[in-house]
Design an enzyme around this catalytic site. Structure first.
Site, mmCIF file in Angstrom:
data_model
loop_
_atom_site.group_PDB
_atom_site.id
_atom_site.type_symbol
_atom_site.label_atom_id
_atom_site.label_comp_id
_atom_site.label_asym_id
_atom_site.label_seq_id
_atom_site.Cartn_x
_atom_site.Cartn_y
_atom_site.Cartn_z
ATOM 1 N N LYS A 77 -6.721 3.997 3.039
ATOM 2 C CA LYS A 77 -6.210 5.160 3.783
ATOM 3 C C LYS A 77 -7.370 5.821 4.520
ATOM 4 O O LYS A 77 -8.486 5.904 3.982
ATOM 5 C CB LYS A 77 -5.575 6.120 2.780
ATOM 6 C CG LYS A 77 -4.952 7.370 3.382
ATOM 7 C CD LYS A 77 -4.285 8.211 2.298
ATOM 8 C CE LYS A 77 -3.626 9.456 2.830
ATOM 9 N NZ LYS A 77 -2.997 10.267 1.775
ATOM 10 N N SER A 152 1.925 11.216 2.350
ATOM 11 C CA SER A 152 1.136 11.046 3.554
ATOM 12 C C SER A 152 0.497 9.665 3.689
ATOM 13 O O SER A 152 0.063 9.304 4.774
ATOM 14 C CB SER A 152 0.016 12.092 3.569
ATOM 15 O OG SER A 152 -0.847 11.882 2.462
ATOM 16 N N SER A 176 1.767 11.798 -2.428
ATOM 17 C CA SER A 176 1.507 10.966 -1.248
ATOM 18 C C SER A 176 1.304 9.485 -1.497
ATOM 19 O O SER A 176 1.220 8.717 -0.546
ATOM 20 C CB SER A 176 0.283 11.492 -0.503
ATOM 21 O OG SER A 176 0.689 12.547 0.311
#
Ligand code: GLN
Length: 478
Positions: A77, A152, A176
């Site tokens: 990420k 997210s 997330s």
């Protein structure tokens, strides 16, 4: 053609020369290309990943000792620092910023032979539940591109879902990792707070943030956890408890399971998901588990408490992005330093991030501190006490991961409070620091997958993983 199942199978195929790491990286690079419209990756490290694969192949050919993650293709990420690579938290304010050191988790991956294939799209500064808040464009769900992948860490979930990498690292402050795993039909693990070092993870809310893992199987998540967990001199909040060999664990299967009555009676829960969850509880009972319904009167407080505390922490954490020390600086004429800050931050941060900085600054302001921040801390403490008592009686707590399946792109984008409610089942684990996982057990008649969330007491990951692996295996065999 290459088809990834588990790291163990992959290693077996490498050992008998059925495959090479270079062929596998080539496969993933072409997959990423093929699915580029899903926007899973912000940047792909093509040449570097291929070179590393060739080096690893050479190492194997020489009969050298191999790492636990030898040749494992990992996506990260875009909130994890990887030395000499750009990292942006999917924000314009960090555009063109290059990391000057690597996150401890990344160092550990590399030292066990992993190949990092690229950085994955996410909501800006990990704030969001749909991945629509990225300065690089929304991520789309690979099962239905009109739907969100969740957020997210949406890019990282889609990476595993669509075979763009074998496993990926995300971050989980309030769900997330688990929520996008649920929407995409993969495994998403958030370990206990303090299990994995946060050094080199761009902070959103420091007392909640935790690095998490996406994978296809619980076994792979366990192996990656074993590699990246543990003490770190660079992060004093990491526990120095020894790291068990999670992937080899033979912890007995936990049998005492609880669920909160209020999670099932919650009006926002999709009726079909509710029925499937009730059926699932019965099937657990039939297979010899004790499953008790527990009162959890604090459920309606968890989302407000989470948003008061995380925005307060975010307003402080993000103050370093001021147009002077990092990233974007306004090109407009300015008359003083305050104007430079204001313009740089207004141009650099997206709408959701600005909203949260403002909210966080408000709850910390002199006149409101006690009414909001202190109150929320008190609720957090009550939740911690309640949780300790709960896990003195039960080993596993279960719930749906999210109250609905993946929603349409744009559906909640204009109504942030609606979006916040999607976090109702996930934020609790971050408020109290316990480990939690989403495993893809169910399918909705609308065609989308959804997960079971399981939680255990702090640092009882072995129990959690044993339960989750057995549930996944049972589902495969039924
Ligand atoms: N959806 C939650 C939020 O927007 C969770 C985010 C996260 O875990 N990083 O805050």
């Amino acid at each position: 053609m290459f088809r990834f199942t588990t790291i163990k199978d992959y290693h077996a195929a490498l050992q008998v020369n059925q495959l090479s790491c270079a062929q596998v990286v080539d496969f993933y690079l072409s997959q990423i290309q093929k699915h580029s419209d899903l926007h899973s990756f912000i940047e792909v490290f093509s040449e570097e990943a291929m070179q590393r694969a060739l080096d690893l192949d050479a190492l194997r050919a020489q009969g050298k000792p191999l790492g636990k993650l030898h040749g494992v293709v990992v996506g990260i990420k875009d909130v994890l620092c990887y030395k000499d690579h750009q990292v942006s938290a999917a924000s314009k304010i960090l555009e063109n910023y290059t990391a000057i050191y690597s996150a401890s988790a990344i160092e550990k991956l590399l030292s066990e032979g992993a190949i990092i294939i690229g950085r994955q799209n996410c909501d800006e500064f990990a704030m969001g539940s749909s991945n629509e808040n990225s300065a690089f464009g929304a991520v789309k769900n690979g099962l239905d591109p009109n739907k969100v992948p969740g957020g997210s860490s949406g890019g990282s979930a889609v990476g595993v879902q669509m075979d763009l990498c074998m496993v990926s690292l995300g971050s989980d402050t309030g769900g997330s990792v688990r929520q996008p795993a649920d929407f995409c039909g993969v495994v998403g693990l958030k370990p206990s707070y303090g299990r994995i070092s946060r050094y080199g993870l761009i902070a959103y809310a420091s007392s909640f943030d935790q690095i998490g893992i996406f994978s296809k199987t619980v076994e792979d998540a366990s192996l990656v956890l074993e590699v990246i967990a543990g003490k770190d001199d660079m992060d004093s909040t990491v526990s120095d408890l020894p790291v068990p060999a999670y992937s080899q664990s033979n912890t007995p299967l936990p049998k005492r399971v609880a669920y909160f009555k209020e999670t099932i009676s919650h009006p926002g829960l999709d009726p079909e998901m509710k029925n499937k969850f009730i059926d699932y509880i019965q099937s657990l009972q039939h297979s010899g588990y004790t499953v008790d319904a527990i009162d959890f009167s604090l459920l309606s407080f968890v989302v407000p408490t989470y948003y008061v505390l995380t925005t307060a922490e975010a307003s402080s954490n993000l103050s370093r992005f001021d147009g002077v020390k990092f990233g974007h600086r306004t090109k407009q004429p300015i008359s003083d330093l305050t104007e430079l800050y204001k313009l740089s931050r207004t141009e650099g941060f997206g709408e959701e991030v600005q909203r949260r900085i403002l909210l966080g600054t408000f709850v910390l302001s002199a006149g409101y501190f006690d009414a909001y921040f202190t109150k929320a801390q008190q609720v957090r403490k009550q939740l911690v006490n309640f949780t300790e008592e709960l896990f003195s009686k039960y080993e596993v707590l279960i719930s749906p991961t999210v109250p609905s399946t993946a929603f349409r792109l744009g559906e909640h984008h204009q109504t942030p409070s609606q979006m916040f409610l999607a976090d109702i089942y996930t934020v609790y684990a971050n408020l109290v620091g316990i480990p939690a996982i989403s495993i893809p057990l169910f399918k909705h008649s609308n065609g989308m997958p959804f997960g079971l969330q399981a939680m255990s007491a702090t640092f009882q990951e072995e129990t959690l993983l044993a339960f989750s692996a057995s549930q996944m295996n049972q589902q495969l065999s039924s």
